[in-house]
Write an enzyme that holds these catalytic residues in place. Structure first.
Site, PDB file in Angstrom:
ATOM      1  N   ASN A 166      13.396  29.267  29.961  1.00 48.72           N
ATOM      2  CA  ASN A 166      11.961  29.154  30.259  1.00 48.72           C
ATOM      3  C   ASN A 166      11.665  28.950  31.740  1.00 48.72           C
ATOM      4  O   ASN A 166      10.617  29.370  32.229  1.00 48.72           O
ATOM      5  CB  ASN A 166      11.326  28.050  29.419  1.00 48.72           C
ATOM      6  CG  ASN A 166      11.248  28.438  27.958  1.00 48.72           C
ATOM      7  OD1 ASN A 166      11.094  29.617  27.629  1.00 48.72           O
ATOM      8  ND2 ASN A 166      11.376  27.472  27.080  1.00 48.72           N
ATOM      9  N   ASN A 190       9.681  24.470  32.065  1.00 47.13           N
ATOM     10  CA  ASN A 190       8.958  25.657  31.594  1.00 47.13           C
ATOM     11  C   ASN A 190       7.764  26.044  32.462  1.00 47.13           C
ATOM     12  O   ASN A 190       7.144  27.068  32.233  1.00 47.13           O
ATOM     13  CB  ASN A 190       8.544  25.497  30.120  1.00 47.13           C
ATOM     14  CG  ASN A 190       7.637  24.309  29.894  1.00 47.13           C
ATOM     15  OD1 ASN A 190       7.419  23.495  30.779  1.00 47.13           O
ATOM     16  ND2 ASN A 190       7.110  24.211  28.687  1.00 47.13           N
ATOM     17  N   HIS A 228      20.232  20.401  31.364  1.00 50.78           N
ATOM     18  CA  HIS A 228      19.128  21.187  31.926  1.00 50.78           C
ATOM     19  C   HIS A 228      18.894  20.861  33.405  1.00 50.78           C
ATOM     20  O   HIS A 228      18.221  21.605  34.099  1.00 50.78           O
ATOM     21  CB  HIS A 228      17.851  20.904  31.126  1.00 50.78           C
ATOM     22  CG  HIS A 228      17.098  22.133  30.705  1.00 50.78           C
ATOM     23  ND1 HIS A 228      17.611  23.412  30.728  1.00 50.78           N
ATOM     24  CD2 HIS A 228      15.824  22.266  30.238  1.00 50.78           C
ATOM     25  CE1 HIS A 228      16.695  24.259  30.294  1.00 50.78           C
ATOM     26  NE2 HIS A 228      15.608  23.604  29.993  1.00 50.78           N
ATOM     27  N   ASP A 237      20.963  25.910  34.834  1.00 50.40           N
ATOM     28  CA  ASP A 237      21.936  25.827  33.744  1.00 50.40           C
ATOM     29  C   ASP A 237      21.924  27.149  32.973  1.00 50.40           C
ATOM     30  O   ASP A 237      20.901  27.829  32.921  1.00 50.40           O
ATOM     31  CB  ASP A 237      21.586  24.661  32.817  1.00 50.40           C
ATOM     32  CG  ASP A 237      20.197  24.814  32.193  1.00 50.40           C
ATOM     33  OD1 ASP A 237      19.218  24.976  32.963  1.00 50.40           O
ATOM     34  OD2 ASP A 237      20.077  24.794  30.962  1.00 50.40           O
ATOM     35  N   TYR A 264      15.797  12.440  32.028  1.00 49.74           N
ATOM     36  CA  TYR A 264      16.419  13.764  32.083  1.00 49.74           C
ATOM     37  C   TYR A 264      17.523  13.860  33.148  1.00 49.74           C
ATOM     38  O   TYR A 264      18.182  14.877  33.262  1.00 49.74           O
ATOM     39  CB  TYR A 264      15.367  14.830  32.394  1.00 49.74           C
ATOM     40  CG  TYR A 264      14.292  14.946  31.346  1.00 49.74           C
ATOM     41  CD1 TYR A 264      14.581  15.478  30.095  1.00 49.74           C
ATOM     42  CD2 TYR A 264      12.986  14.527  31.601  1.00 49.74           C
ATOM     43  CE1 TYR A 264      13.593  15.578  29.117  1.00 49.74           C
ATOM     44  CE2 TYR A 264      12.000  14.632  30.638  1.00 49.74           C
ATOM     45  CZ  TYR A 264      12.313  15.157  29.403  1.00 49.74           C
ATOM     46  OH  TYR A 264      11.337  15.259  28.436  1.00 49.74           O
TER      47      TYR A 264
END
Length: 195
Positions: free
Chosen positions: A119, A73, A26, A98, A21
């Site tokens: 989230n 989340n 994100h 973001d 990631y």
């Protein structure tokens, strides 16, 4: 104004842990907190609140920089734990994240408001029991065509965007510093005038 409440500031960068990631849209919040740590010669270290944190001074203000180590989340519990540990008033919490509803390249600042389906913000608001915290919103724009926004945010920045990301991260880090040293309205006036 900026330092009138007293107490430390807490700057949280949102993202997802793990190498897969690292360069996704994100993870813009992680990138900004990393930049701030680098600027101030600080090293983020593991904290018991499921986060990496470092303490710096910014214009005479005590500031805790942190990145959650939980997935986006479920950002709320680590943020709430850090806030309690460092005894930070929610009004002095800055969340860097973001934002799909802001064009790529724009940085926007605000206090409170809804989560726009984000989230991470939803989880933080739920864990804190308030929306009254500051946000530095890193514009990533809307996905092309009919792409699912959930898939879009987990993709790496596209080729032409990738070249601009370091400059935008730098600008968002400047915006965080301005929030702490100048306050919300002067910082908005400066950064909302930029693309």
């Amino acid at each position: 104004m900026a330092g009138e409440d007293g107490g430390a500031w807490l700057v949280i960068g949102l993202g997802n842990p793990g190498a897969e990631y690292a360069s996704t849209r994100h993870n813009a919040g992680y990138l900004v907190v990393d930049m701030l740590a680098e600027r101030h010669g600080a090293r983020l270290r593991s904290h018991k609140a499921r986060a990496d944190a470092a303490q710096i001074r910014l214009g005479g203000e005590a500031v805790v920089l942190a990145r959650t180590r939980s997935y986006m989340n479920v950002s709320g519990p680590p943020v709430a734990s850090l806030r309690a540990f460092f005894k930070v008033d929610p009004a002095r919490l800055i969340v860097v994240h973001d934002e799909l509803d802001i064009p790529f390249g724009a940085v926007r600042l605000k206090r409170g408001g809804g989560d726009n389906g984000h989230n991470g913000l939803k989880s933080i608001t739920s864990s804190l029991g308030t929306r009254d915290y500051l946000r530095v919103r890193f514009g990533i724009g809307r996905p092309p065509g009919r792409m699912d926004p959930a898939a879009f945010v987990l993709r790496d920045f596209a080729g032409p965007e990738r070249k601009e990301v370091p400059f935008l991260v730098d600008r968002a880090a400047d915006a965080v510093e301005a929030l702490v040293s100048e306050g919300l309205e002067p910082a908005q006036n400066r950064f909302h005038a930029l693309a």
